[in-house]
Design an enzyme around this catalytic site. Structure first.
Site, PDB file in Angstrom:
ATOM      1  N   ASN A  13      65.094  94.161  81.479  1.00  0.00           N
ATOM      2  CA  ASN A  13      64.408  92.870  81.601  1.00  0.00           C
ATOM      3  C   ASN A  13      65.454  91.816  81.260  1.00  0.00           C
ATOM      4  OD1 ASN A  13      62.909  90.574  81.432  1.00  0.00           O
ATOM      5  ND2 ASN A  13      61.684  91.216  79.662  1.00  0.00           N
ATOM      6  N   LYS A  15      65.257  88.732  81.430  1.00  0.00           N
ATOM      7  CA  LYS A  15      64.701  87.472  80.900  1.00  0.00           C
ATOM      8  C   LYS A  15      65.352  86.292  81.635  1.00  0.00           C
ATOM      9  CE  LYS A  15      63.577  89.965  76.759  1.00  0.00           C
ATOM     10  NZ  LYS A  15      63.355  89.993  75.314  1.00  0.00           N
ATOM     11  N   HIS A  98      54.450  90.245  79.262  1.00  0.00           N
ATOM     12  CA  HIS A  98      55.493  90.326  78.236  1.00  0.00           C
ATOM     13  C   HIS A  98      55.115  89.428  77.057  1.00  0.00           C
ATOM     14  CE1 HIS A  98      59.319  89.984  76.205  1.00  0.00           C
ATOM     15  NE2 HIS A  98      59.637  91.118  76.801  1.00  0.00           N
ATOM     16  N   GLU A 100      56.759  87.450  75.362  1.00  0.00           N
ATOM     17  CA  GLU A 100      57.275  86.069  75.448  1.00  0.00           C
ATOM     18  C   GLU A 100      56.379  85.222  76.320  1.00  0.00           C
ATOM     19  OE1 GLU A 100      61.222  87.192  76.597  1.00  0.00           O
ATOM     20  OE2 GLU A 100      61.524  88.033  74.591  1.00  0.00           O
ATOM     21  N   GLU A 170      55.958  97.322  73.385  1.00  0.00           N
ATOM     22  CA  GLU A 170      57.002  96.490  72.800  1.00  0.00           C
ATOM     23  C   GLU A 170      56.479  95.794  71.549  1.00  0.00           C
ATOM     24  OE1 GLU A 170      60.159  95.424  75.965  1.00  0.00           O
ATOM     25  OE2 GLU A 170      58.699  93.829  75.902  1.00  0.00           O
ATOM     26  N   GLY A 176      64.396  91.401  70.387  1.00  0.00           N
ATOM     27  CA  GLY A 176      65.483  90.445  70.202  1.00  0.00           C
ATOM     28  C   GLY A 176      65.863  90.225  68.746  1.00  0.00           C
ATOM     29  N   SER A 216      64.798  95.901  71.026  1.00  0.00           N
ATOM     30  CA  SER A 216      66.114  96.200  70.456  1.00  0.00           C
ATOM     31  C   SER A 216      66.586  97.623  70.757  1.00  0.00           C
ATOM     32  CB  SER A 216      66.129  95.931  68.948  1.00  0.00           C
ATOM     33  OG  SER A 216      65.856  94.561  68.692  1.00  0.00           O
TER      34      SER A 216
HETATM   35  P1  13P Z   1      65.476  93.288  73.450  1.00  0.00           P
HETATM   36  O1  13P Z   1      65.927  94.608  73.992  1.00  0.00           O
HETATM   37  O2  13P Z   1      66.472  92.181  73.653  1.00  0.00           O
HETATM   38  O3  13P Z   1      64.974  93.393  72.040  1.00  0.00           O
HETATM   39  O4  13P Z   1      64.228  92.852  74.345  1.00  0.00           O
HETATM   40  C1  13P Z   1      63.226  93.771  74.565  1.00  0.00           C
HETATM   41  C2  13P Z   1      62.309  93.220  75.582  1.00  0.00           C
HETATM   42  O5  13P Z   1      61.610  92.269  75.326  1.00  0.00           O
HETATM   43  C3  13P Z   1      62.298  93.834  76.903  1.00  0.00           C
HETATM   44  O6  13P Z   1      61.243  93.357  77.656  1.00  0.00           O
END
Ligand code: 13P
Length: 255
Positions: A13, A15, A98, A100, A170, A176, A216
């Protein structure tokens, strides 16, 4: 509990990272590194990178996904992208719900469900994200909450259509932050999601469902996470932006 009944998928992903030219560079780097993958490989890129990604991955084992889609077929929804638009481009996957998007863009379980139905109706594969916040975990409601998120997201999804769904667990506190769930924590919740799906559908359907862990996940911890009996690959943020790291994670899931 048979991992052979389902496929492991490693999805990046990206982002809001990489312009189209940067996307092309990263994909060219990635292609030879994952060419012999023994698991599914997907990159979910910003909308404006989709065309470049589709062209650069044509004829390879890398599948392309978007990071959201709207639930209406078309209309006055300025700035939105429909599932049909993605499908017609040749996009195969879409990440939905997601954390976010839930946190910053008002996404709810109900809109995640609407988007999931729209994506599946258009013939896309949906990677549906669920996960608890730190306070939920501290309160001891992780499994109930994630079960509810899963049930609502899948309302109206037939057993047949579920074959085109991946659930990504997640934990919000692990995204993150560099704080990964332990392999046991990840497996526990992925197993709870599978049990929920078994209750709503049936055991065979649940056994066939790909359930990823995300948060992560990186080149150093992927092997232990994806070796868990209920973890079928991962949804990778930061580490998917580095070809070498992403390739190590793909290798870990190929074993
Ligand atoms: P990270 O791997 O940067 O923690 O992000 C995970 C994520 O949100 C994947 O959708």
């Amino acid at each position: 509990m048979n991992k052979a009944l389902r496929s492991a998928v490693i999805a990046g992903n990206w982002k809001m990272n990489k312009t189209p030219s940067e996307a092309k560079t990263l994909i060219e780097e990635l292609k030879p590194l994952v060419a012999n993958a023994g698991c599914g490989v997907v990159i979910c890129v910003p909308f404006v990178d989709l065309q470049v990604a589709l062209e650069a991955t044509a004829g390879t084992n890398i599948k392309v996904g978007a990071q959201n889609c709207h639930f209406e077929k078309s209309g006055a929804f300025t700035g939105e992208i429909s599932a049909d638009m993605l499908k017609e481009m040749g996009v195969e996957y879409v990440v939905l719900g997601h954390s976010e998007r839930r946190q910053y863009f008002g996404e709810t379980d109900v809109t995640v469900n609407k988007r999931t139905l729209a994506a599946l109706n258009a013939g896309l594969k949906a990677i549906v994200c669920v996960g608890e916040k730190l306070e939920d975990r501290e309160q001891g409601i992780t499994e109930e909450l994630v079960a509810l998120q899963t049930k609502i997201a899948l309302q109206g999804v037939s057993k047949q259509a579920l074959k085109n769904v991946i659930i990504a667990y997640e934990p919000v506190w692990a995204i993150g932050t560099g704080k990964t769930a332990t392999a046991e924590q990840a497996n526990e919740v992925c197993a709870a999601i599978r049990a929920t799906v078994a209750k709503v559908y049936d055991q065979e359907t649940a056994d066939g469902l790909t359930i990823q862990y995300g948060g992560s996940m990186n080149a150093g911890n992927a092997a232990e996470l994806v070796a868990q009996p209920d973890v079928d690959g991962g949804l990778i943020g930061g580490a998917s932006l580095k070809a070498a790291d992403f390739a190590v994670i793909v290798d870990a899931a190929s074993k």
